[in-house]
Write a protein that holds these residues in place. Sequence first.
Motif, PDB file in Angstrom:
ATOM      1  N   LEU A 184      50.826  48.324  34.568  1.00 30.68           N
ATOM      2  CA  LEU A 184      50.476  49.740  34.553  1.00 30.68           C
ATOM      3  C   LEU A 184      50.470  50.159  33.094  1.00 30.68           C
ATOM      4  O   LEU A 184      51.507  50.124  32.428  1.00 30.68           O
ATOM      5  N   ASP A 185      49.286  50.530  32.578  1.00 30.91           N
ATOM      6  CA  ASP A 185      49.233  50.917  31.169  1.00 30.91           C
ATOM      7  C   ASP A 185      49.503  52.408  31.016  1.00 30.91           C
ATOM      8  O   ASP A 185      49.588  53.149  31.997  1.00 30.91           O
ATOM      9  N   LYS A 186      49.667  52.855  29.781  1.00 25.42           N
ATOM     10  CA  LYS A 186      50.043  54.251  29.545  1.00 25.42           C
ATOM     11  C   LYS A 186      48.951  55.233  29.937  1.00 25.42           C
ATOM     12  O   LYS A 186      49.225  56.410  30.130  1.00 25.42           O
ATOM     13  N   ALA A 187      47.708  54.774  30.115  1.00 25.85           N
ATOM     14  CA  ALA A 187      46.621  55.638  30.577  1.00 25.85           C
ATOM     15  C   ALA A 187      46.615  55.780  32.099  1.00 25.85           C
ATOM     16  O   ALA A 187      45.842  56.547  32.651  1.00 25.85           O
ATOM     17  N   GLY A 188      47.475  54.980  32.804  1.00 26.54           N
ATOM     18  CA  GLY A 188      47.546  55.054  34.262  1.00 26.54           C
ATOM     19  C   GLY A 188      46.662  54.057  34.980  1.00 26.54           C
ATOM     20  O   GLY A 188      46.490  54.141  36.189  1.00 26.54           O
ATOM     21  N   THR A 189      46.100  53.094  34.264  1.00 27.72           N
ATOM     22  CA  THR A 189      45.275  52.057  34.878  1.00 27.72           C
ATOM     23  C   THR A 189      46.157  50.899  35.325  1.00 27.72           C
ATOM     24  O   THR A 189      47.046  50.467  34.592  1.00 27.72           O
ATOM     25  N   VAL A 190      45.891  50.384  36.527  1.00 33.34           N
ATOM     26  CA  VAL A 190      46.619  49.237  37.062  1.00 33.34           C
ATOM     27  C   VAL A 190      45.731  48.007  36.951  1.00 33.34           C
ATOM     28  O   VAL A 190      44.560  48.041  37.332  1.00 33.34           O
ATOM     29  N   SER A 191      46.295  46.926  36.427  1.00 32.97           N
ATOM     30  CA  SER A 191      45.607  45.637  36.386  1.00 32.97           C
ATOM     31  C   SER A 191      46.449  44.638  37.164  1.00 32.97           C
ATOM     32  O   SER A 191      47.655  44.544  36.936  1.00 32.97           O
ATOM     33  N   MET A 192      45.821  43.930  38.096  1.00 28.58           N
ATOM     34  CA  MET A 192      46.502  42.863  38.833  1.00 28.58           C
ATOM     35  C   MET A 192      45.909  41.549  38.343  1.00 28.58           C
ATOM     36  O   MET A 192      44.717  41.294  38.535  1.00 28.58           O
ATOM     37  N   LEU A 193      46.734  40.750  37.699  1.00 31.03           N
ATOM     38  CA  LEU A 193      46.293  39.508  37.073  1.00 31.03           C
ATOM     39  C   LEU A 193      47.008  38.331  37.719  1.00 31.03           C
ATOM     40  O   LEU A 193      48.237  38.291  37.727  1.00 31.03           O
ATOM     41  N   PHE A 205      47.432  34.223  37.584  1.00 30.75           N
ATOM     42  CA  PHE A 205      47.221  33.050  36.748  1.00 30.75           C
ATOM     43  C   PHE A 205      47.577  31.804  37.534  1.00 30.75           C
ATOM     44  O   PHE A 205      48.462  31.826  38.368  1.00 30.75           O
ATOM     45  N   GLY A 206      46.884  30.707  37.286  1.00 29.48           N
ATOM     46  CA  GLY A 206      47.168  29.444  37.950  1.00 29.48           C
ATOM     47  C   GLY A 206      45.938  28.897  38.637  1.00 29.48           C
ATOM     48  O   GLY A 206      44.809  29.178  38.230  1.00 29.48           O
ATOM     49  N   PRO A 207      46.143  28.134  39.728  1.00 29.64           N
ATOM     50  CA  PRO A 207      45.029  27.467  40.409  1.00 29.64           C
ATOM     51  C   PRO A 207      43.967  28.403  40.993  1.00 29.64           C
ATOM     52  O   PRO A 207      42.825  28.010  41.167  1.00 29.64           O
ATOM     53  N   ALA A 208      44.331  29.658  41.318  1.00 27.70           N
ATOM     54  CA  ALA A 208      43.380  30.621  41.889  1.00 27.70           C
ATOM     55  C   ALA A 208      43.430  31.908  41.059  1.00 27.70           C
ATOM     56  O   ALA A 208      43.968  32.916  41.492  1.00 27.70           O
ATOM     57  N   PRO A 209      42.864  31.890  39.844  1.00 24.10           N
ATOM     58  CA  PRO A 209      42.974  33.052  38.956  1.00 24.10           C
ATOM     59  C   PRO A 209      42.117  34.228  39.419  1.00 24.10           C
ATOM     60  O   PRO A 209      41.038  34.040  39.972  1.00 24.10           O
ATOM     61  N   SER A 210      42.646  35.424  39.209  1.00 23.14           N
ATOM     62  CA  SER A 210      41.921  36.642  39.575  1.00 23.14           C
ATOM     63  C   SER A 210      42.320  37.768  38.644  1.00 23.14           C
ATOM     64  O   SER A 210      43.398  37.747  38.055  1.00 23.14           O
ATOM     65  N   GLN A 211      41.428  38.752  38.555  1.00 22.03           N
ATOM     66  CA  GLN A 211      41.722  39.946  37.772  1.00 22.03           C
ATOM     67  C   GLN A 211      41.111  41.137  38.485  1.00 22.03           C
ATOM     68  O   GLN A 211      39.900  41.195  38.687  1.00 22.03           O
ATOM     69  N   LEU A 212      41.958  42.087  38.884  1.00 23.70           N
ATOM     70  CA  LEU A 212      41.494  43.325  39.497  1.00 23.70           C
ATOM     71  C   LEU A 212      41.931  44.481  38.606  1.00 23.70           C
ATOM     72  O   LEU A 212      43.080  44.526  38.174  1.00 23.70           O
ATOM     73  N   VAL A 213      41.018  45.407  38.323  1.00 23.54           N
ATOM     74  CA  VAL A 213      41.334  46.579  37.520  1.00 23.54           C
ATOM     75  C   VAL A 213      41.143  47.801  38.412  1.00 23.54           C
ATOM     76  O   VAL A 213      40.069  48.001  38.978  1.00 23.54           O
ATOM     77  N   ILE A 214      42.208  48.594  38.541  1.00 27.09           N
ATOM     78  CA  ILE A 214      42.198  49.767  39.402  1.00 27.09           C
ATOM     79  C   ILE A 214      42.402  50.989  38.511  1.00 27.09           C
ATOM     80  O   ILE A 214      43.475  51.179  37.945  1.00 27.09           O
ATOM     81  N   GLU A 215      41.346  51.795  38.386  1.00 24.45           N
ATOM     82  CA  GLU A 215      41.371  52.969  37.509  1.00 24.45           C
ATOM     83  C   GLU A 215      40.755  54.146  38.250  1.00 24.45           C
ATOM     84  O   GLU A 215      39.616  54.052  38.735  1.00 24.45           O
ATOM     85  N   LYS A 216      41.502  55.227  38.332  1.00 21.90           N
ATOM     86  CA  LYS A 216      41.017  56.397  39.057  1.00 21.90           C
ATOM     87  C   LYS A 216      39.780  56.969  38.369  1.00 21.90           C
ATOM     88  O   LYS A 216      39.726  57.103  37.157  1.00 21.90           O
ATOM     89  N   GLY A 217      38.744  57.253  39.167  1.00 14.09           N
ATOM     90  CA  GLY A 217      37.530  57.850  38.658  1.00 14.09           C
ATOM     91  C   GLY A 217      36.520  56.868  38.091  1.00 14.09           C
ATOM     92  O   GLY A 217      35.488  57.277  37.557  1.00 14.09           O
ATOM     93  N   ARG A 218      36.804  55.575  38.211  1.00 11.70           N
ATOM     94  CA  ARG A 218      35.881  54.575  37.662  1.00 11.70           C
ATOM     95  C   ARG A 218      35.841  53.339  38.559  1.00 11.70           C
ATOM     96  O   ARG A 218      36.875  52.874  39.027  1.00 11.70           O
ATOM     97  N   ARG A 219      34.656  52.813  38.788  1.00 19.02           N
ATOM     98  CA  ARG A 219      34.478  51.592  39.577  1.00 19.02           C
ATOM     99  C   ARG A 219      34.412  50.404  38.621  1.00 19.02           C
ATOM    100  O   ARG A 219      33.661  50.416  37.656  1.00 19.02           O
ATOM    101  N   HIS A 220      35.215  49.383  38.889  1.00 20.35           N
ATOM    102  CA  HIS A 220      35.230  48.175  38.070  1.00 20.35           C
ATOM    103  C   HIS A 220      34.689  47.000  38.882  1.00 20.35           C
ATOM    104  O   HIS A 220      34.972  46.875  40.077  1.00 20.35           O
ATOM    105  N   ILE A 221      33.933  46.142  38.240  1.00 23.03           N
ATOM    106  CA  ILE A 221      33.484  44.888  38.842  1.00 23.03           C
ATOM    107  C   ILE A 221      34.535  43.839  38.467  1.00 23.03           C
ATOM    108  O   ILE A 221      34.829  43.652  37.282  1.00 23.03           O
ATOM    109  N   CYS A 222      35.099  43.179  39.471  1.00 25.71           N
ATOM    110  CA  CYS A 222      36.219  42.268  39.245  1.00 25.71           C
ATOM    111  C   CYS A 222      35.958  40.891  39.841  1.00 25.71           C
ATOM    112  O   CYS A 222      35.184  40.744  40.788  1.00 25.71           O
ATOM    113  N   HIS A 223      36.658  39.919  39.303  1.00 24.65           N
ATOM    114  CA  HIS A 223      36.584  38.527  39.750  1.00 24.65           C
ATOM    115  C   HIS A 223      37.807  38.248  40.613  1.00 24.65           C
ATOM    116  O   HIS A 223      38.924  38.572  40.234  1.00 24.65           O
TER     117      HIS A 223
END
Length: 140
Positions: free
Chosen positions: A58-67, A69-87
């Motif tokens: 959770l960064d100071k701007a209020g954005t959540v990142s779920m990261l 790591f390992g055999p099945a890596p993923s990155q999700l970015v959750i930010e209010k008011g904005r749509r993110h394309i994630c892997h």
Amino acid sequence: MKEDYLIRIKGIQESEGEENAVELMTRGSFVQRGGSYYITYRETEATGYDGCTTTVKLDKAGTVSMLRFGPAPSQLVIEKGRRHICHYDTGHGAITMGIAADEIVADLSERGGSLRFSYNLDINSSLFSKNTVNITVREA
């Protein structure tokens, strides 16, 4: 990784009129650095991502990142008011999806607390599911 915190994660996924809930209680680490909070834990066979480590930031701007790591890596970015394309790697293959937050509510301090966020997940621009995640962190 120093695992001196108890982390409880409850996820609810609503899709096509059905609701599925998953709950996980584990040990992990919790730190505050540079105005951001980091919740880190090891995945297990029970979660389907054995060998992976997940960090929720959770960064100071209020954005959540779920990261993950390992055999099945993923990155999700959750930010209010904005749509993110994630892997996202399912363990059986990778997909690209859109994530748009409905709400992000944090009550975290140096000693722990809670983080709740909800988001819509879309695949090929079609709504796939509505997801809610509740995380609580406390010293072990």
